[in-house]
Design an enzyme around this catalytic site. Structure first.
Site, PDB file in Angstrom:
ATOM      1  N   GLY A 327     130.351 -20.744   4.168  1.00 47.73           N
ATOM      2  CA  GLY A 327     130.931 -22.065   3.715  1.00 47.73           C
ATOM      3  C   GLY A 327     131.840 -22.380   2.895  1.00 47.73           C
ATOM      4  O   GLY A 327     132.724 -22.836   4.788  1.00 47.73           O
ATOM      5  N   GLU A 328     132.159 -23.732   1.681  1.00 47.59           N
ATOM      6  CA  GLU A 328     133.920 -23.589   1.990  1.00 47.59           C
ATOM      7  C   GLU A 328     133.835 -25.338   2.703  1.00 47.59           C
ATOM      8  O   GLU A 328     134.580 -25.923   2.345  1.00 47.59           O
ATOM      9  CB  GLU A 328     135.074 -23.283   2.679  1.00 47.59           C
ATOM     10  CG  GLU A 328     134.599 -21.623   1.926  1.00 47.59           C
ATOM     11  CD  GLU A 328     136.222 -20.964   2.814  1.00 47.59           C
ATOM     12  OE1 GLU A 328     136.869 -21.289   3.142  1.00 47.59           O
ATOM     13  OE2 GLU A 328     136.562 -19.618   1.855  1.00 47.59           O
TER      14      GLU A 328
END
Length: 362
Positions: A327-328
């Site tokens: 993610g991120e």
């Protein structure tokens, strides 16, 4: 009309004439037709989004990481404590996360948006405070948000997209942070695609077999208690049902990312999607405004099983497949140089006529 309605009404379908010109231009370049494979499709997609051929270079790029917490965390769907969301926001702001390293490598700016972290965050450079609530309610017991909260989070995303574009961004990249957000993502994917929970619910940041089965059960319960099944008369193609699903089982960051995508499309700026969180948010955005799909590029294919189902539903082909599940915005950032290269070809590669190169016979 509400501001959200105005944004949606401003979104136009991808420009088919610009896309046709882009395909014709690709065929005149000094290479065999189709030799650049999916890169040619990316360039055509961006031409359609911008409405011009060749499309503008997608630089500079801006990553927005939307952070929020989830009430469903109380059901034991993640081994990570909820305070990690707050701690990772601090890590992003200090420049110590993987997303920061990848952003630096591609020259992308990083903006962190508190749209629903379950703690008060101190003011900091790079942090935008747009908290709608201190996390969501437990989606397995009823709606995670009210429709008013979901609409407010959508508006946050629209506004952040507009601010970044106004500051000069010519490509937006989605990012997210929120412990337990893969559970909400799986529920959204089930609601919007009709897939079964067992098919699209993954292991998130790492859970054992027993917890995985429990997580699948939580997703099924959420769909049942919130009446998001076809048997309940739920139809995600109806805008009112699309918004209700987002509020019922989504997260505040999902709603904000959906708004971020809508805002980019309204400004005819492409968005590179990250993984399963961004993908499930994109399902909501497309349900609200189908033309949005033409402005999205799938940065990568996540290791989460629901992401493949999402990309299939959206008709998007991932550019990178490295079994990422962080993610991120990391997968979207890695894909950005590929997107830029695809567009640079349109600007800089000579045609057969201009280079004096003979085309193949026939």
């Amino acid at each position: 009309m509400t501001p959200l309605d105005e944004t949606i009404s401003a979104i136009r379908p991808a420009d088919q004439d610009a896309m046709a010109r882009a395909r014709e231009h690709q065929d005149r370049l000094t290479k065999p037709r189709g030799a650049l494979g999916a890169l040619e499709d990316v360039a055509v997609r961006l031409a359609g989004a911008a409405g011009v051929c060749p499309p503008p270079m997608p630089v500079p790029a801006a990553l927005a990481i939307f952070a929020a917490d989830h009430g469903v965390h109380a059901q034991g769907v993640s081994p990570w404590p909820q305070e990690v969301t707050t701690q990772m926001v601090a890590n992003f702001l200090a420049g110590g996360a993987v997303a920061n390293a990848f952003a630096a490598s591609v020259g992308a700016s990083v903006t962190v948006v508190d749209v629903g972290v379950a703690a008060d965050l101190p003011a900091a450079s790079g942090l935008r405070a747009h908290k709608i609530a201190y996390g969501t309610a437990d989606l397995s017991a009823g709606p995670a948000m009210t429709t008013e909260q979901a609409a407010a989070a959508l508006r946050v995303g629209v506004d952040v997209a507009g601010e970044l574009i106004e500051a000069g961004a010519r490509c937006l990249i989605t990012g997210d942070m929120g412990i337990a957000n893969t559970t909400a993502s799986a529920a959204l994917i089930c609601a919007y695609t009709g897939r079964d929970a067992a098919e699209v619910t993954g292991r998130g940041t790492g859970i054992d077999d027993a917890t995985h089965q429990h997580k699948i059960g939580i997703v099924r319960r959420a769909l049942e208690v919130n009446r998001l099944r076809a048997a309940d008369g739920f139809t995600p193609e109806r805008p009112e049902d699309a918004l209700r699903a987002l509020a019922a089982v989504g997260g505040l960051e999902h709603a904000a990312i959906a708004g971020f995508i809508l805002g980019a499309a309204a400004a005819r700026v492409p968005v590179i999607l990250d993984g399963v969180i961004a993908g499930s948010a994109a399902l909501a955005a497309v349900a609200l405004a189908p033309a949005v799909a033409g402005y999205c590029v799938a940065g990568h294919r996540s290791a989460e099983p629901g992401h493949a189902a999402t990309l299939d539903h959206l008709g998007l082909r991932p550019l990178v497949d490295l079994e990422l599940r962080l993610g991120e915005g990391t997968g979207g950032l890695l894909a950005h140089p590929i997107v830029s290269a695809a567009v640079r070809v349109m600007h800089e590669v000579a045609t057969f006529d201009s280079a004096g190169v003979t085309e193949k016979e026939g």
